[in-house]
Write a protein that holds these residues in place. Structure first.
Motif, PDB file in Angstrom:
ATOM      1  N   VAL A  13      -0.622  12.006  20.471  1.00  0.00           N
ATOM      2  CA  VAL A  13      -0.297  13.433  20.492  1.00  0.00           C
ATOM      3  C   VAL A  13      -1.028  14.165  19.374  1.00  0.00           C
ATOM      4  CG1 VAL A  13       1.559  15.122  20.215  1.00  0.00           C
ATOM      5  CG2 VAL A  13       1.942  13.099  21.612  1.00  0.00           C
ATOM      6  N   VAL A  14      -0.895  13.705  18.164  1.00  0.00           N
ATOM      7  CA  VAL A  14      -1.511  14.384  17.027  1.00  0.00           C
ATOM      8  C   VAL A  14      -3.037  14.296  17.093  1.00  0.00           C
ATOM      9  CG1 VAL A  14      -1.738  14.367  14.515  1.00  0.00           C
ATOM     10  CG2 VAL A  14       0.503  14.134  15.562  1.00  0.00           C
ATOM     11  N   VAL A  18      -5.308  17.631  17.145  1.00  0.00           N
ATOM     12  CA  VAL A  18      -6.311  17.835  16.095  1.00  0.00           C
ATOM     13  C   VAL A  18      -7.707  17.939  16.708  1.00  0.00           C
ATOM     14  CG1 VAL A  18      -7.434  16.725  14.108  1.00  0.00           C
ATOM     15  CG2 VAL A  18      -4.946  16.834  14.238  1.00  0.00           C
ATOM     16  N   ALA A  19      -8.005  17.110  17.702  1.00  0.00           N
ATOM     17  CA  ALA A  19      -9.306  17.198  18.377  1.00  0.00           C
ATOM     18  C   ALA A  19      -9.476  18.568  19.030  1.00  0.00           C
ATOM     19  CB  ALA A  19      -9.435  16.093  19.416  1.00  0.00           C
ATOM     20  N   GLY A  20      -8.389  19.092  19.616  1.00  0.00           N
ATOM     21  CA  GLY A  20      -8.446  20.431  20.198  1.00  0.00           C
ATOM     22  C   GLY A  20      -8.684  21.500  19.151  1.00  0.00           C
ATOM     23  N   ILE A  22     -10.215  21.124  16.275  1.00  0.00           N
ATOM     24  CA  ILE A  22     -11.601  20.999  15.823  1.00  0.00           C
ATOM     25  C   ILE A  22     -12.538  21.625  16.845  1.00  0.00           C
ATOM     26  CG2 ILE A  22     -13.447  19.318  15.376  1.00  0.00           C
ATOM     27  CD1 ILE A  22     -11.242  17.548  14.097  1.00  0.00           C
ATOM     28  N   THR A  23     -12.249  21.428  18.121  1.00  0.00           N
ATOM     29  CA  THR A  23     -13.062  22.027  19.179  1.00  0.00           C
ATOM     30  C   THR A  23     -12.998  23.547  19.127  1.00  0.00           C
ATOM     31  OG1 THR A  23     -12.604  20.089  20.557  1.00  0.00           O
ATOM     32  CG2 THR A  23     -13.484  22.021  21.669  1.00  0.00           C
ATOM     33  N   VAL A  24     -11.812  24.081  18.880  1.00  0.00           N
ATOM     34  CA  VAL A  24     -11.670  25.540  18.751  1.00  0.00           C
ATOM     35  C   VAL A  24     -12.452  26.046  17.551  1.00  0.00           C
ATOM     36  CG1 VAL A  24     -10.011  27.378  18.236  1.00  0.00           C
ATOM     37  CG2 VAL A  24      -9.460  25.683  19.972  1.00  0.00           C
ATOM     38  N   MET A  25     -12.358  25.348  16.428  1.00  0.00           N
ATOM     39  CA  MET A  25     -13.085  25.778  15.235  1.00  0.00           C
ATOM     40  C   MET A  25     -14.596  25.683  15.424  1.00  0.00           C
ATOM     41  SD  MET A  25     -10.735  24.538  12.011  1.00  0.00           S
ATOM     42  CE  MET A  25     -11.173  22.856  12.157  1.00  0.00           C
ATOM     43  N   ALA A  26     -15.026  24.826  16.341  1.00  0.00           N
ATOM     44  CA  ALA A  26     -16.457  24.698  16.622  1.00  0.00           C
ATOM     45  C   ALA A  26     -16.953  25.790  17.562  1.00  0.00           C
ATOM     46  CB  ALA A  26     -16.748  23.328  17.224  1.00  0.00           C
ATOM     47  N   GLY A  27     -16.045  26.646  18.033  1.00  0.00           N
ATOM     48  CA  GLY A  27     -16.446  27.771  18.861  1.00  0.00           C
ATOM     49  C   GLY A  27     -16.134  27.634  20.339  1.00  0.00           C
ATOM     50  N   GLN A  28     -15.632  26.498  20.756  1.00  0.00           N
ATOM     51  CA  GLN A  28     -15.278  26.283  22.165  1.00  0.00           C
ATOM     52  C   GLN A  28     -13.770  26.503  22.330  1.00  0.00           C
ATOM     53  OE1 GLN A  28     -17.590  25.661  24.540  1.00  0.00           O
ATOM     54  NE2 GLN A  28     -19.098  25.908  22.906  1.00  0.00           N
ATOM     55  N   VAL A  29     -13.381  27.762  22.537  1.00  0.00           N
ATOM     56  CA  VAL A  29     -11.971  28.124  22.498  1.00  0.00           C
ATOM     57  C   VAL A  29     -11.193  27.554  23.685  1.00  0.00           C
ATOM     58  CG1 VAL A  29     -10.346  30.049  22.457  1.00  0.00           C
ATOM     59  CG2 VAL A  29     -12.461  30.180  21.154  1.00  0.00           C
ATOM     60  N   ARG A  30     -11.646  27.827  24.888  1.00  0.00           N
ATOM     61  CA  ARG A  30     -10.889  27.367  26.058  1.00  0.00           C
ATOM     62  C   ARG A  30     -10.836  25.843  26.170  1.00  0.00           C
ATOM     63  NH1 ARG A  30     -12.816  32.220  29.516  1.00  0.00           N
ATOM     64  NH2 ARG A  30     -11.096  33.639  29.100  1.00  0.00           N
ATOM     65  N   PRO A  31     -11.950  25.140  26.029  1.00  0.00           N
ATOM     66  CA  PRO A  31     -11.855  23.669  26.082  1.00  0.00           C
ATOM     67  C   PRO A  31     -10.946  23.098  24.984  1.00  0.00           C
ATOM     68  CG  PRO A  31     -14.127  24.347  26.339  1.00  0.00           C
ATOM     69  CD  PRO A  31     -13.352  25.578  25.979  1.00  0.00           C
ATOM     70  N   VAL A  35      -7.602  20.718  25.518  1.00  0.00           N
ATOM     71  CA  VAL A  35      -7.393  19.431  24.845  1.00  0.00           C
ATOM     72  C   VAL A  35      -6.053  19.422  24.118  1.00  0.00           C
ATOM     73  CG1 VAL A  35      -8.267  17.889  23.039  1.00  0.00           C
ATOM     74  CG2 VAL A  35      -9.844  18.930  24.652  1.00  0.00           C
ATOM     75  N   MET A  36      -5.722  20.517  23.428  1.00  0.00           N
ATOM     76  CA  MET A  36      -4.412  20.591  22.752  1.00  0.00           C
ATOM     77  C   MET A  36      -3.283  20.502  23.761  1.00  0.00           C
ATOM     78  SD  MET A  36      -4.710  23.235  19.585  1.00  0.00           S
ATOM     79  CE  MET A  36      -5.558  24.556  20.408  1.00  0.00           C
TER      80      MET A  36
END
Length: 87
Positions: A13-14, A18-20, A22-31, A35-36
């Motif tokens: 779960v965590v 966290v992967a989600g 990191i993905t948001v912070m990388a600029g990929q908001v919807r993906p 993931v979250m």
């Protein structure tokens, strides 16, 4: 003093949340939101399927309240990141 030990359900779960993030912070908001949401939905499924002794680290309340809570948070996260207006 007791030893604090994390199990596989908590790490799944965590880890996905966290992967989600990191993905948001990388600029990929919807993906990242997807993931979250998958991480929270995985928590609901594990809480529903696995025996009590394996999910002590993601157990908060009774089984039905936990399943409902995780599933509701997954849906809310998915909807919230799905309606974000991008650029």
């Amino acid at each position: 003093m007791t030893r604090f030990r994390l199990g596989i359900p908590w790490l799944v779960v965590v880890g996905l949340v966290v992967a989600g993030l990191i993905t948001v912070m990388a600029g990929q908001v919807r993906p990242g939101g997807v993931v979250m949401s998958l991480g929270l939905f995985a928590g609901a499924v594990m809480r529903a399927v696995l025996p009590e002794r394996y999910v002590l680290d993601i157990k908060v309340r009774s089984r039905s309240v936990d399943i409902t809570g995780y599933a509701l948070l997954a849906v809310i996260t998915l909807v919230a990141f799905g309606v974000v207006k991008l650029g």
